[in-house]
Design a protein around this motif. Structure first.
Motif, PDB file in Angstrom:
ATOM      1  N   THR A  77     -56.661  59.395  -5.271  1.00  0.00           N
ATOM      2  CA  THR A  77     -55.662  58.477  -5.270  1.00  0.00           C
ATOM      3  C   THR A  77     -55.239  57.792  -6.329  1.00  0.00           C
ATOM      4  OG1 THR A  77     -57.201  56.745  -4.381  1.00  0.00           O
ATOM      5  CG2 THR A  77     -56.503  58.078  -2.646  1.00  0.00           C
ATOM      6  N   MET A  78     -55.966  57.994  -7.401  1.00  0.00           N
ATOM      7  CA  MET A  78     -55.634  57.334  -8.655  1.00  0.00           C
ATOM      8  C   MET A  78     -55.124  58.042  -9.774  1.00  0.00           C
ATOM      9  SD  MET A  78     -59.582  55.425  -8.730  1.00  0.00           S
ATOM     10  CE  MET A  78     -59.144  54.343 -10.265  1.00  0.00           C
ATOM     11  N   PRO A  79     -53.824  57.521 -10.301  1.00  0.00           N
ATOM     12  CA  PRO A  79     -52.906  58.419 -10.948  1.00  0.00           C
ATOM     13  C   PRO A  79     -53.513  58.971 -12.322  1.00  0.00           C
ATOM     14  CG  PRO A  79     -51.578  56.367 -10.131  1.00  0.00           C
ATOM     15  CD  PRO A  79     -53.146  56.163  -9.777  1.00  0.00           C
ATOM     16  N   GLU A  80     -54.284  58.180 -13.145  1.00  0.00           N
ATOM     17  CA  GLU A  80     -54.681  58.375 -14.303  1.00  0.00           C
ATOM     18  C   GLU A  80     -56.122  59.234 -14.320  1.00  0.00           C
ATOM     19  OE1 GLU A  80     -52.748  57.830 -16.917  1.00  0.00           O
ATOM     20  OE2 GLU A  80     -51.444  56.940 -15.392  1.00  0.00           O
ATOM     21  N   GLU A  81     -56.511  59.494 -13.068  1.00  0.00           N
ATOM     22  CA  GLU A  81     -57.689  60.148 -13.015  1.00  0.00           C
ATOM     23  C   GLU A  81     -57.706  61.652 -13.320  1.00  0.00           C
ATOM     24  OE1 GLU A  81     -61.357  58.942 -12.297  1.00  0.00           O
ATOM     25  OE2 GLU A  81     -60.208  57.166 -13.034  1.00  0.00           O
ATOM     26  N   ASP A  82     -58.882  62.319 -13.741  1.00  0.00           N
ATOM     27  CA  ASP A  82     -58.899  63.817 -14.086  1.00  0.00           C
ATOM     28  C   ASP A  82     -59.341  64.294 -12.498  1.00  0.00           C
ATOM     29  OD1 ASP A  82     -59.406  66.333 -14.908  1.00  0.00           O
ATOM     30  OD2 ASP A  82     -61.239  65.855 -15.982  1.00  0.00           O
ATOM     31  N   VAL A  83     -58.592  65.201 -12.238  1.00  0.00           N
ATOM     32  CA  VAL A  83     -58.911  65.792 -10.720  1.00  0.00           C
ATOM     33  C   VAL A  83     -59.118  67.263 -10.704  1.00  0.00           C
ATOM     34  CG1 VAL A  83     -57.475  63.821  -9.329  1.00  0.00           C
ATOM     35  CG2 VAL A  83     -56.376  65.976 -10.241  1.00  0.00           C
ATOM     36  N   SER A  84     -59.474  67.733 -11.740  1.00  0.00           N
ATOM     37  CA  SER A  84     -59.840  69.020 -12.042  1.00  0.00           C
ATOM     38  C   SER A  84     -61.015  69.426 -11.095  1.00  0.00           C
ATOM     39  CB  SER A  84     -60.216  69.484 -13.290  1.00  0.00           C
ATOM     40  OG  SER A  84     -61.573  68.683 -13.906  1.00  0.00           O
ATOM     41  N   GLU A  85     -61.746  68.569 -10.779  1.00  0.00           N
ATOM     42  CA  GLU A  85     -62.841  69.029  -9.617  1.00  0.00           C
ATOM     43  C   GLU A  85     -62.360  69.184  -8.345  1.00  0.00           C
ATOM     44  OE1 GLU A  85     -66.427  66.384  -9.415  1.00  0.00           O
ATOM     45  OE2 GLU A  85     -67.128  67.084 -11.225  1.00  0.00           O
ATOM     46  N   GLN A  86     -61.368  68.341  -8.051  1.00  0.00           N
ATOM     47  CA  GLN A  86     -60.769  68.398  -6.674  1.00  0.00           C
ATOM     48  C   GLN A  86     -59.805  69.601  -6.404  1.00  0.00           C
ATOM     49  OE1 GLN A  86     -61.134  65.549  -8.557  1.00  0.00           O
ATOM     50  NE2 GLN A  86     -62.672  64.681  -7.081  1.00  0.00           N
ATOM     51  N   GLU A  87     -59.201  70.048  -7.776  1.00  0.00           N
ATOM     52  CA  GLU A  87     -58.530  71.101  -7.732  1.00  0.00           C
ATOM     53  C   GLU A  87     -59.150  72.283  -7.474  1.00  0.00           C
ATOM     54  OE1 GLU A  87     -54.753  72.890 -10.510  1.00  0.00           O
ATOM     55  OE2 GLU A  87     -56.361  71.259 -11.287  1.00  0.00           O
ATOM     56  N   ASP A  88     -60.321  72.433  -7.944  1.00  0.00           N
ATOM     57  CA  ASP A  88     -61.362  73.492  -8.176  1.00  0.00           C
ATOM     58  C   ASP A  88     -61.959  73.471  -6.400  1.00  0.00           C
ATOM     59  OD1 ASP A  88     -61.220  74.133 -10.691  1.00  0.00           O
ATOM     60  OD2 ASP A  88     -62.921  73.129 -11.245  1.00  0.00           O
ATOM     61  N   ALA A  89     -62.100  72.486  -6.013  1.00  0.00           N
ATOM     62  CA  ALA A  89     -62.602  72.332  -4.680  1.00  0.00           C
ATOM     63  C   ALA A  89     -61.428  72.996  -3.725  1.00  0.00           C
ATOM     64  CB  ALA A  89     -62.778  70.998  -4.346  1.00  0.00           C
ATOM     65  N   ILE A  90     -60.313  72.915  -3.931  1.00  0.00           N
ATOM     66  CA  ILE A  90     -59.257  73.273  -3.053  1.00  0.00           C
ATOM     67  C   ILE A  90     -59.198  74.813  -3.194  1.00  0.00           C
ATOM     68  CG2 ILE A  90     -56.594  73.428  -2.733  1.00  0.00           C
ATOM     69  CD1 ILE A  90     -56.877  70.344  -3.122  1.00  0.00           C
ATOM     70  N   ARG A 127     -51.615  67.954  -4.006  1.00  0.00           N
ATOM     71  CA  ARG A 127     -50.108  67.855  -2.929  1.00  0.00           C
ATOM     72  C   ARG A 127     -50.084  69.335  -2.717  1.00  0.00           C
ATOM     73  NH1 ARG A 127     -47.806  64.117  -6.261  1.00  0.00           N
ATOM     74  NH2 ARG A 127     -46.100  65.168  -6.459  1.00  0.00           N
ATOM     75  N   VAL A 128     -49.718  70.075  -3.373  1.00  0.00           N
ATOM     76  CA  VAL A 128     -49.193  71.622  -3.564  1.00  0.00           C
ATOM     77  C   VAL A 128     -50.685  72.409  -2.714  1.00  0.00           C
ATOM     78  CG1 VAL A 128     -49.087  73.649  -4.646  1.00  0.00           C
ATOM     79  CG2 VAL A 128     -47.969  71.755  -5.350  1.00  0.00           C
ATOM     80  N   GLY A 129     -51.722  71.930  -3.330  1.00  0.00           N
ATOM     81  CA  GLY A 129     -53.105  72.903  -2.775  1.00  0.00           C
ATOM     82  C   GLY A 129     -53.323  72.514  -1.218  1.00  0.00           C
ATOM     83  N   ALA A 130     -53.289  71.238  -0.929  1.00  0.00           N
ATOM     84  CA  ALA A 130     -53.420  70.689   0.352  1.00  0.00           C
ATOM     85  C   ALA A 130     -52.437  71.310   1.298  1.00  0.00           C
ATOM     86  CB  ALA A 130     -53.358  69.152   0.452  1.00  0.00           C
ATOM     87  N   ALA A 131     -51.078  71.253   1.032  1.00  0.00           N
ATOM     88  CA  ALA A 131     -50.161  71.719   1.785  1.00  0.00           C
ATOM     89  C   ALA A 131     -50.380  73.119   2.159  1.00  0.00           C
ATOM     90  CB  ALA A 131     -48.696  71.381   1.399  1.00  0.00           C
ATOM     91  N   GLY A 132     -50.468  73.918   1.299  1.00  0.00           N
ATOM     92  CA  GLY A 132     -50.868  75.138   1.201  1.00  0.00           C
ATOM     93  C   GLY A 132     -52.066  75.656   2.188  1.00  0.00           C
ATOM     94  N   LEU A 133     -53.036  74.927   2.113  1.00  0.00           N
ATOM     95  CA  LEU A 133     -54.237  74.968   2.749  1.00  0.00           C
ATOM     96  C   LEU A 133     -54.139  74.778   4.397  1.00  0.00           C
ATOM     97  CD1 LEU A 133     -57.481  73.611   0.904  1.00  0.00           C
ATOM     98  CD2 LEU A 133     -57.110  75.809   1.729  1.00  0.00           C
ATOM     99  N   ILE A 134     -53.213  73.823   4.397  1.00  0.00           N
ATOM    100  CA  ILE A 134     -52.833  73.548   5.863  1.00  0.00           C
ATOM    101  C   ILE A 134     -52.305  74.568   6.654  1.00  0.00           C
ATOM    102  CG2 ILE A 134     -51.264  71.998   7.226  1.00  0.00           C
ATOM    103  CD1 ILE A 134     -52.006  69.673   5.449  1.00  0.00           C
ATOM    104  N   GLY A 135     -51.297  75.160   5.728  1.00  0.00           N
ATOM    105  CA  GLY A 135     -50.557  76.265   6.306  1.00  0.00           C
ATOM    106  C   GLY A 135     -51.681  77.588   6.653  1.00  0.00           C
ATOM    107  N   ASP A 136     -52.348  77.653   5.544  1.00  0.00           N
ATOM    108  CA  ASP A 136     -53.436  78.969   5.639  1.00  0.00           C
ATOM    109  C   ASP A 136     -54.020  78.918   7.047  1.00  0.00           C
ATOM    110  OD1 ASP A 136     -52.114  80.015   3.322  1.00  0.00           O
ATOM    111  OD2 ASP A 136     -53.755  79.238   1.885  1.00  0.00           O
TER     112      ASP A 136
END
Length: 325
Positions: A77-90, A127-136
């Motif tokens: 939820t934080m704009p300036e944070e590194d979310v590479s771990e979350q992206e990998d998780a998705i 957002r892209v990853g989560a929406a794609g996962l919901i569809g899958d």
């Protein structure tokens, strides 16, 4: 071995049959004189593989649990944070939830609310990853469809499809909506209650090829499965919108094919849609004949050419009927 080869092998190892087939193929390559059928596998070897699969299954469950935990991080939820771990998780979740058992595990772990958090993230990749996962996860999966609907997921997906600053996020949101709505009455009801047809109209007006294609596909599916939608669709001007897209010189070829198919689907199924398409100010017969001069005889346009011929024949029949009234 290439990366693509490694990915294919990892996917084949997700269930017992895939594991057995994989090992059998390896054995066959090593010893072409030996038996290659699973029925001939040594019991001790089969027991070993079953034990290996059991360990692998537990590892996948652990991996999914760890991935879900990462999606609950404040970084989402934080704009300036590194979310590479979350992206990998998705990405890790995506690699496993095509297996129904793992999809259900993900659901039971609280994965669905975690995906909704990601839909509201300031990070487009999440957002892209989560929406794609919901569809899958929800595609053709009744339990997951109902569970996701209980979280009221349709409205945020519609907003994302309509206004997101990232084009891919809009496309993935529409994909998720389609997977939640098609052939699922409760999903259709939620979609209509959220004024989904208005959002779908704006998606068709976006000028983005994949949004136009997916919107017309979903429209076709909805109208074909429920006749009660036709009056609303016509009153909203969908026929006119399809004609505008077809009359726009900048419209790409794939969008033209799908819009022509949608127009034919409406006009051939409902007399009132045919009459709407024959309104002189829409100029559809002339538009279609002009397009036919461009695509006729070209293999890559065969589907579109067939739809144009079908529509022109339908229009001719409609004109003949009017003359005999």
């Amino acid at each position: 071995m290439s990366d693509s080869g490694n990915n294919q092998d990892s996917r084949r190892l997700r269930n017992m049959q895939g594991l057995l087939n994989f090992c059998t193929e390896i054995t066959a390559r090593e010893d072409t004189t030996g038996p290659t059928q699973l029925s001939g596998m040594d019991p001790e070897r089969r027991a070993f593989l079953e034990e290996a699969l059991s360990g692998m299954t537990m590892n996948v469950a652990k991996l999914l649990a760890e991935a879900v935990k990462k999606l609950y991080s404040e970084a989402v939820t934080m704009p300036e944070e590194d979310v590479s771990e979350q992206e990998d998780a998705i990405q890790q979740i995506e690699e496993h939830v095509d297996d129904l058992n793992y999809a259900m595990d993900f659901y039971k772990m609280g994965g669905f609310p975690a995906l909704l958090r990601c839909l509201d993230s300031p990070h487009a990749c999440l957002r892209v990853g989560a929406a794609g996962l919901i569809g899958d996860i929800c595609q053709n999966n009744l339990v997951c469809q109902e569970s996701m609907l209980s979280l009221n997921v349709i409205p945020p997906l519609l907003e994302m499809m309509d206004t997101d600053t990232d084009k891919q996020a809009r496309i993935k949101a529409l994909y998720a909506i389609s997977c939640l709505v098609r052939d699922f009455p409760k999903g259709e009801e939620s979609f209509l209650k959220a004024d989904g047809l208005s959002y779908l109209m704006r998606s068709m007006q976006s000028g983005i090829e994949k949004l136009i294609v997916k919107s017309t596909f979903l429209l076709n599916n909805l109208v074909r499965n429920n006749e009660s939608y036709i009056d609303t669709v016509l009153s909203m001007g969908y026929i006119e919108q399809l004609s505008i897209i077809l009359g726009n010189e900048d419209t790409d070829n794939i969008s033209r094919e799908h819009c022509t198919a949608a127009l034919y689907g409406l006009a051939s199924s409902y007399p009132q849609a045919l009459q709407e398409a024959l309104r002189p100010e829409l100029n559809l017969p002339q538009l279609l004949r002009s397009r036919l001069n461009i695509v006729s005889g070209k293999e890559e346009f065969q589907e579109e050419e067939n739809h144009i011929h079908d529509l022109l024949n339908l229009f001719q029949q409609g004109d003949d009927d009017d003359e005999h009234r």
